[in-house]
Design an enzyme around this catalytic site. Sequence first.
Site, PDB file in Angstrom:
ATOM      1  N   SER A  50      47.845  35.610  63.290  1.00  0.00           N
ATOM      2  CA  SER A  50      48.964  35.145  64.119  1.00  0.00           C
ATOM      3  C   SER A  50      49.508  36.300  64.950  1.00  0.00           C
ATOM      4  CB  SER A  50      50.080  34.590  63.227  1.00  0.00           C
ATOM      5  OG  SER A  50      50.695  35.664  62.536  1.00  0.00           O
ATOM      6  N   ASP A  82      45.288  33.096  66.451  1.00  0.00           N
ATOM      7  CA  ASP A  82      46.229  31.976  66.487  1.00  0.00           C
ATOM      8  C   ASP A  82      47.239  32.180  67.618  1.00  0.00           C
ATOM      9  OD1 ASP A  82      47.339  29.598  65.464  1.00  0.00           O
ATOM     10  OD2 ASP A  82      48.780  30.709  64.230  1.00  0.00           O
ATOM     11  N   ASP A 104      46.994  29.906  74.008  1.00  0.00           N
ATOM     12  CA  ASP A 104      48.113  28.967  74.035  1.00  0.00           C
ATOM     13  C   ASP A 104      48.826  29.050  75.381  1.00  0.00           C
ATOM     14  OD1 ASP A 104      50.342  27.429  73.737  1.00  0.00           O
ATOM     15  OD2 ASP A 104      51.015  28.353  71.869  1.00  0.00           O
ATOM     16  N   GLU A 134      46.148  24.438  73.587  1.00  0.00           N
ATOM     17  CA  GLU A 134      47.274  23.571  73.192  1.00  0.00           C
ATOM     18  C   GLU A 134      47.834  22.846  74.400  1.00  0.00           C
ATOM     19  OE1 GLU A 134      50.213  25.250  70.511  1.00  0.00           O
ATOM     20  OE2 GLU A 134      51.822  24.152  71.531  1.00  0.00           O
ATOM     21  N   HIS A 180      56.738  24.367  63.810  1.00  0.00           N
ATOM     22  CA  HIS A 180      56.466  25.575  63.025  1.00  0.00           C
ATOM     23  C   HIS A 180      57.667  25.931  62.146  1.00  0.00           C
ATOM     24  CE1 HIS A 180      53.555  26.488  66.462  1.00  0.00           C
ATOM     25  NE2 HIS A 180      52.803  26.387  65.391  1.00  0.00           N
ATOM     26  N   HIS A 208      49.205  21.673  64.107  1.00  0.00           N
ATOM     27  CA  HIS A 208      49.954  22.904  63.818  1.00  0.00           C
ATOM     28  C   HIS A 208      51.231  22.541  63.063  1.00  0.00           C
ATOM     29  CE1 HIS A 208      48.057  26.135  66.439  1.00  0.00           C
ATOM     30  NE2 HIS A 208      47.298  25.066  66.634  1.00  0.00           N
ATOM     31  N   ASP A 232      50.936  28.130  57.479  1.00  0.00           N
ATOM     32  CA  ASP A 232      51.440  29.488  57.306  1.00  0.00           C
ATOM     33  C   ASP A 232      52.634  29.507  56.351  1.00  0.00           C
ATOM     34  OD1 ASP A 232      52.129  32.136  57.499  1.00  0.00           O
ATOM     35  OD2 ASP A 232      52.696  32.105  59.598  1.00  0.00           O
ATOM     36  N   THR A 233      53.702  28.787  56.731  1.00  0.00           N
ATOM     37  CA  THR A 233      54.973  28.867  55.992  1.00  0.00           C
ATOM     38  C   THR A 233      54.822  28.570  54.497  1.00  0.00           C
ATOM     39  OG1 THR A 233      56.134  28.279  58.018  1.00  0.00           O
ATOM     40  CG2 THR A 233      57.340  27.954  55.965  1.00  0.00           C
TER      41      THR A 233
HETATM   42  O1  G3H Z   1      49.581  28.212  63.965  1.00  0.00           O
HETATM   43  C1  G3H Z   1      49.991  28.201  62.788  1.00  0.00           C
HETATM   44  C2  G3H Z   1      50.615  27.045  62.194  1.00  0.00           C
HETATM   45  O2  G3H Z   1      50.870  26.096  63.129  1.00  0.00           O
HETATM   46  C3  G3H Z   1      51.486  27.248  61.026  1.00  0.00           C
HETATM   47  O3  G3H Z   1      52.651  26.443  60.978  1.00  0.00           O
HETATM   48  O4  G3H Z   1      54.065  27.806  59.453  1.00  0.00           O
HETATM   49  O5  G3H Z   1      54.615  25.461  59.952  1.00  0.00           O
HETATM   50  O6  G3H Z   1      52.630  26.013  58.555  1.00  0.00           O
HETATM   51  P1  G3H Z   1      53.546  26.436  59.652  1.00  0.00           P
HETATM   52 ZN    ZN Z   2      50.792  26.970  65.311  1.00  0.00          ZN
END
Ligand code: G3H
Ligand code: ZN
Length: 287
Positions: A50, A82, A104, A134, A180, A208, A232-233
């Site tokens: 990222s 990413d 992006d 995107e 996100h 995403h 990610d989160t």
């Molecule tokens: O590009 C990465 C993701 O879209 C992660 O999103 O942190 O909400 O899981 P998130």
């Molecule tokens: Zn994303």
Amino acid sequence: MSLVNLAAILRRSQAGGWAVGAFNGNNLEIIQAIIRAAEAEAAPVVIQASQGAIKYAELPYIAALALEAARRARVPVAVHLDHGTSWSQVVRCVRAGFSSVMIDGSHLPLEENIGLTRRVVELARPVDVSVEAELGRIGGTEDDITVDAREAFFTDPDEAAYFVQATEVDALAVAIGTAHGLYRGTPRLDFDRLTRIRERVPTPLVLHGSSGVPADAIREAIGRGVCKVNIDTDIRQAFTGKLRAVLAAAPEEIDPRKVLGPAREAAVEVIREKIRLFGGSGRAKEI
Ligand code: G3H
Ligand code: ZN
């Protein structure tokens, strides 16, 4: 197995009605957790760098960690940029050996997004690097990039059809109601829109902002054509949650390995759950 490009995985996931898990690798321990989880599930996987990870660790370090992880893995691994922000960043990642990049341009007017994305495809395709783009704007905050709810807008199906034809990307990230970061309430996805996009767009679709989205909604999105799900989160939460717990239980601990090791294990568990939810388990041999 080893490093593969994203398109090779997506061809199989699209044909089989499952989705590949794409996980952000922010440091050594999380990158190892991604590989351990994928190997335990015998699943192909995507390690994503990222913008925040690149800023925190610097691209050469993240690239070295992710590419070494891919080379040593017993499952197919794509190493992916990413939310790539510029042509020059894409060039740096391709040169570093990434097998896939996202450009992006979703904040740009349509024709400018097409122009930038097309240039990236022309660079990447001859060297067998996949390209994700995107269209529409996904809300929320990922690392330093924040898209206000007023600025977020959903992907238009006709525009999506025009976009993929003009750019020939390998994957398209769509905005259908995810965001996100952490959700305040339960996210509501626009499944009708997803189906209308799918009817017009043959390209594999990417979801995403998938952390915190209920399992049923994820299954439904995959059933309607999502082939790659980004997380990610949820990993960060599991990782730092475990760090906190370990430090609270042993406040005198000074060995970073003693706190990072359990955090890595917590990340493995959450990633394995996601891979199972996305239907990726046992698919490594298909690639
Ligand atoms: O590009 C990465 C993701 O879209 C992660 O999103 O942190 O909400 O899981 P998130
Ligand atoms: Zn994303």
